[in-house]
Write a protein that holds these residues in place. Structure first.
Motif, PDB file in Angstrom:
ATOM      1  N   VAL A 102       0.986  -1.106   0.124  1.00  0.00           N
ATOM      2  CA  VAL A 102      -0.014  -0.057  -0.200  1.00  0.00           C
ATOM      3  C   VAL A 102       0.914   1.046  -0.017  1.00  0.00           C
ATOM      4  O   VAL A 102       1.493   1.407   0.862  1.00  0.00           O
ATOM      5  N   ASN A 103       0.853   1.966  -1.167  1.00  0.00           N
ATOM      6  CA  ASN A 103       1.678   3.399  -1.125  1.00  0.00           C
ATOM      7  C   ASN A 103       1.344   4.192   0.119  1.00  0.00           C
ATOM      8  O   ASN A 103      -0.140   4.495  -0.135  1.00  0.00           O
ATOM      9  N   ILE A 104       2.092   4.878   0.664  1.00  0.00           N
ATOM     10  CA  ILE A 104       1.464   5.651   1.693  1.00  0.00           C
ATOM     11  C   ILE A 104       1.940   7.025   1.481  1.00  0.00           C
ATOM     12  O   ILE A 104       1.437   8.149   2.066  1.00  0.00           O
ATOM     13  N   MET A 105       2.864   7.213   0.543  1.00  0.00           N
ATOM     14  CA  MET A 105       3.606   8.512   0.045  1.00  0.00           C
ATOM     15  C   MET A 105       4.168   8.162  -1.240  1.00  0.00           C
ATOM     16  O   MET A 105       4.583   6.994  -1.584  1.00  0.00           O
ATOM     17  N   PHE A 106       4.503   9.320  -2.191  1.00  0.00           N
ATOM     18  CA  PHE A 106       5.022   9.359  -3.206  1.00  0.00           C
ATOM     19  C   PHE A 106       6.268  10.276  -3.158  1.00  0.00           C
ATOM     20  O   PHE A 106       6.292  11.131  -2.616  1.00  0.00           O
ATOM     21  N   GLY A 107       7.120  10.112  -4.239  1.00  0.00           N
ATOM     22  CA  GLY A 107       8.245  10.920  -4.069  1.00  0.00           C
ATOM     23  C   GLY A 107       9.415  10.892  -3.057  1.00  0.00           C
ATOM     24  O   GLY A 107       9.422  10.151  -2.157  1.00  0.00           O
ATOM     25  N   CYS A 108      10.318  11.959  -3.147  1.00  0.00           N
ATOM     26  CA  CYS A 108      11.403  12.031  -2.033  1.00  0.00           C
ATOM     27  C   CYS A 108      11.826  13.229  -1.981  1.00  0.00           C
ATOM     28  O   CYS A 108      12.257  13.846  -3.309  1.00  0.00           O
ATOM     29  N   ASN A 109      12.370  13.669  -0.943  1.00  0.00           N
ATOM     30  CA  ASN A 109      12.772  15.146  -0.610  1.00  0.00           C
ATOM     31  C   ASN A 109      14.276  15.070  -0.342  1.00  0.00           C
ATOM     32  O   ASN A 109      14.721  15.994   0.040  1.00  0.00           O
ATOM     33  N   ASN A 110      14.880  13.802  -0.174  1.00  0.00           N
ATOM     34  CA  ASN A 110      16.145  13.889   0.481  1.00  0.00           C
ATOM     35  C   ASN A 110      17.300  13.946  -0.330  1.00  0.00           C
ATOM     36  O   ASN A 110      18.391  14.484   0.147  1.00  0.00           O
ATOM     37  N   PHE A 111      17.258  13.893  -1.583  1.00  0.00           N
ATOM     38  CA  PHE A 111      18.475  14.311  -2.406  1.00  0.00           C
ATOM     39  C   PHE A 111      19.645  13.687  -2.047  1.00  0.00           C
ATOM     40  O   PHE A 111      20.649  14.249  -1.818  1.00  0.00           O
ATOM     41  N   CYS A 112      19.768  12.262  -1.713  1.00  0.00           N
ATOM     42  CA  CYS A 112      21.042  11.647  -1.456  1.00  0.00           C
ATOM     43  C   CYS A 112      21.969  11.841  -2.676  1.00  0.00           C
ATOM     44  O   CYS A 112      21.182  11.836  -3.789  1.00  0.00           O
ATOM     45  N   SER A 113      23.249  12.116  -2.787  1.00  0.00           N
ATOM     46  CA  SER A 113      23.706  12.682  -3.799  1.00  0.00           C
ATOM     47  C   SER A 113      24.040  11.871  -5.197  1.00  0.00           C
ATOM     48  O   SER A 113      24.169  12.211  -5.824  1.00  0.00           O
ATOM     49  N   TYR A 114      23.978  10.578  -4.799  1.00  0.00           N
ATOM     50  CA  TYR A 114      23.922   9.510  -5.962  1.00  0.00           C
ATOM     51  C   TYR A 114      22.693   9.142  -6.565  1.00  0.00           C
ATOM     52  O   TYR A 114      22.589   8.639  -7.286  1.00  0.00           O
ATOM     53  N   LYS A 143      -3.474  11.003   2.486  1.00  0.00           N
ATOM     54  CA  LYS A 143      -4.235  11.342   3.866  1.00  0.00           C
ATOM     55  C   LYS A 143      -4.381   9.948   4.543  1.00  0.00           C
ATOM     56  O   LYS A 143      -4.658   9.030   3.960  1.00  0.00           O
ATOM     57  N   PRO A 144      -4.298   9.937   5.955  1.00  0.00           N
ATOM     58  CA  PRO A 144      -4.469   8.851   6.720  1.00  0.00           C
ATOM     59  C   PRO A 144      -5.600   8.222   6.503  1.00  0.00           C
ATOM     60  O   PRO A 144      -5.797   6.962   6.454  1.00  0.00           O
ATOM     61  N   GLN A 145      -6.788   9.003   6.586  1.00  0.00           N
ATOM     62  CA  GLN A 145      -8.094   8.382   6.130  1.00  0.00           C
ATOM     63  C   GLN A 145      -8.110   7.663   4.863  1.00  0.00           C
ATOM     64  O   GLN A 145      -8.829   6.597   4.960  1.00  0.00           O
ATOM     65  N   ALA A 146      -7.466   8.037   3.757  1.00  0.00           N
ATOM     66  CA  ALA A 146      -7.366   7.267   2.658  1.00  0.00           C
ATOM     67  C   ALA A 146      -6.803   6.003   2.686  1.00  0.00           C
ATOM     68  O   ALA A 146      -7.225   4.871   2.051  1.00  0.00           O
ATOM     69  N   ILE A 147      -5.714   6.105   3.441  1.00  0.00           N
ATOM     70  CA  ILE A 147      -4.850   4.903   3.694  1.00  0.00           C
ATOM     71  C   ILE A 147      -5.571   3.878   4.546  1.00  0.00           C
ATOM     72  O   ILE A 147      -5.484   2.594   3.876  1.00  0.00           O
ATOM     73  N   LEU A 148      -6.289   4.297   5.515  1.00  0.00           N
ATOM     74  CA  LEU A 148      -6.866   3.415   6.155  1.00  0.00           C
ATOM     75  C   LEU A 148      -8.105   2.886   5.676  1.00  0.00           C
ATOM     76  O   LEU A 148      -8.492   1.630   5.939  1.00  0.00           O
TER      77      LEU A 148
END
Ligand code: SAH
Ligand code: SF4
Ligand code: F3S
Length: 491
Positions: free
Chosen positions: A201-213, A227-232
């Motif tokens: 179950v995808n709970i989030m998309f994308g990434c903000n961390n920008f690990c350099s590799y 949203k938690p409601q959608a996931i639940l």
């Protein structure tokens, strides 16, 4: 915000004409795409009187896999049936990955083979989507050298597959539609899941961390939590349809909920998932060490449903390299975290990801990686040779490591990882474990299941047990899997 680039969908649609009356105002994106599914169904009935067979394949991570299952669900709902191979199919669909160069090479290799199939069967439709398609140089190459590819879309508009496929069925030309980002999360799309009893179950998309590799933030866009409601709600629905094991997925689940209008923590989401009746096992992936909270460790320790398995990618054991990787923790912090987790959850199974040959990695840095592997007792470690990704900061760093040095280090790391992994996995020998039976192991005439610790076990048993939980004695450790024998039924 939907930034489009290189969209040819509009043009192609004009050629076909006869677009059905699909109002695209005042209805949700999901409703719109469901209407396109119906419209495709009618077109397919006309164009493929004997039915349309599709072959769909996935590269990459479990999140990508789930999106493959979504596209499979959409084409299934168009009345199409899946084919066993590319050669039996009318439509071939690849969901691509670009995390390492070899993933890209695989796709080009497949396209080479498809080109010759298409020469003898010009009606064959080829569809590419996913992470690799978010790279400009890839799309340019497809436009120039792979004209026989029919439809290309990216990660941000995969929900548009029915609409794009409709235009493709009508037009016949090459359609390319790539968005550079989106702030939308589209809920409620169909999904053709591989198993009826366990799913991601995808709970989030994308990434903000920008690990350099890492290319992921560039091809998947900014972090967005559902949203938690959608996931639940989704998990409740799944549970009511017989799903008992869920794997919550995100590039960094530990930062789940931070960007929501009403922020929530991942640990609090887990507490809510735990309350859902019918769910017996909860897994999650991936945990970034920098965001692993004490609250999460507490929830894991006190839960009866969260599996005692934690995938905690370390990437390198050298503090100097970790800094260059932009990981925001060092060797000591990683070791401290592991010891904290082991104190709270003593039987935890720990797995990790390690990169060898990051630019500037010295023998000393590499020895730090070996040292952490010695100390942590990983059950499994996924080891990768550093792959240069165009556009990432690491790609232009000085000190790219020669191939022979990397290969030599990789060999040493693999030997150690396997030795330690065998020792760790061996700890279950003779114990009785609860196994979720997943499938038949056709080669050996056995059933295959998984422990809560994520260890595979093969054992004799009746296929009717698939999807149920049984007690199995772990008779013989074969390194990373076991042979076992069933004790009693327990479903
Ligand atoms: N979000 C996850 C990882 C997703 S990518 C995390 O941060 O842990 C899965 C793994 O691929 C990473 O953990 C890393 O070990 C590996 N990887 C990513 N980029 C890579 C690259 N350029 N070369 C080699 N391995 C890479
Ligand atoms: Fe890549 Fe780092 Fe994001 Fe993981 S956390 S997807 S390794 S940038
Ligand atoms: Fe690959 Fe994209 Fe996943 S690059 S690892 S499929 S997020």
């Amino acid at each position: 915000m939907n930034n489009h680039s290189g969209s040819a969908a509009g043009q192609a649609a004009d050629k076909g004409g006869g677009i059905p009356e699909i109002p695209n105002t005042n209805i949700s994106e999901t409703e719109l795409q469901l209407k396109y599914i119906e419209a495709c169904k009618d077109l397919i009935r006309e164009q493929y009187p004997e039915g349309l067979r599709y072959f769909i394949q996935n590269e990459g991570c479990q999140m990508n896999n789930l999106q493959t299952e979504t596209v499979a669900g959409m084409i299934r709902d168009m009345g199409c049936v899946s084919a066993d191979s590319e050669t039996d199919a009318d439509v071939v669909i690849f969901n691509t990955c670009t995390v390492r160069e070899n993933a890209n090479q695989k796709i080009y290799g497949r396209l080479g083979r498809l080109k010759s199939i298409k020469r003898s069967r010009p009606d064959l439709k080829i569809v590419l989507f996913g992470c690799m398609m978010q790279e400009e140089h890839v799309v340019a190459k497809i436009r120039e050298s792979y004209r026989f590819v029919d439809l290309v879309f990216g990660t941000h508009n995969m929900h548009k597959f029915p609409e794009l496929f409709y235009h493709s069925l009508q037009s016949g030309g090459q359609i390319i539609d790539i968005w550079t980002d989106t702030d939308q999360i589209i809920e409620g799309l169909p999904c053709d899941r591989k198993y009826s009893f366990k799913t991601g179950v995808n709970i989030m998309f994308g990434c903000n961390n920008f690990c350099s590799y890492c290319i992921v933030p560039y091809v998947r866009g900014r972090e967005k939590s559902r949203k938690p409601q959608a996931i639940l709600q989704e998990i409740e629905d799944l549970a009511s349809h017989g799903v008992t094991e869920v794997m919550l997925l995100g590039q960094n689940v530990n930062s789940y909920g931070k960007t929501l209008d009403t922020p929530v923590t991942f640990a609090s989401l887990l507490r809510e998932v735990e309350k859902i009746e019918g769910i017996r096992r909860i897994r999650f992936m991936t945990s970034h060490p920098k965001d692993l909270s004490d609250e999460l460790i507490e929830v894991m320790a006190s839960s009866s449903k969260i599996c005692h398995h934690l995938h905690l990618p370390m990437q390198s054991g050298s503090s100097r390299i970790l800094k260059k990787m932009n990981r925001h923790y060092d060797k000591e912090r990683y070791l401290d975290l592991v010891s904290k987790i082991r104190t709270a959850v003593p039987d935890i199974s720990l797995t990790t990801d390690i990169i060898v040959g990051f630019p500037g990695e010295t023998e000393e840095d590499f020895c730090d990686t070996l040292d952490v592997v010695e100390k942590c007792g990983f059950d499994t470690a996924f080891t990768f040779i550093y792959s240069k990704r165009t556009g990432t900061p690491a790609a232009s760093m000085e000190g790219q490591i020669p191939e022979d040095v990397v290969k030599e280090r990789f060999g040493r790391l693999l030997d150690l990882v396997q030795k330690k992994g065998r020792e760790r996995s061996g700890r279950f020998t003779g114990t009785v474990q609860e196994i979720l039976v997943e499938e038949e192991n056709r080669e050996k005439g056995l059933l295959t299941g998984r422990t809560g610790y994520n260890l595979l076990v093969h054992f004799p048993g009746d296929p009717s047990l698939i999807g149920s939980y049984v007690k199995v004695r772990m008779d013989e450790c074969k390194g990373f899997y076991y042979f076992g024998s069933i004790l009693e039924e327990n479903s």
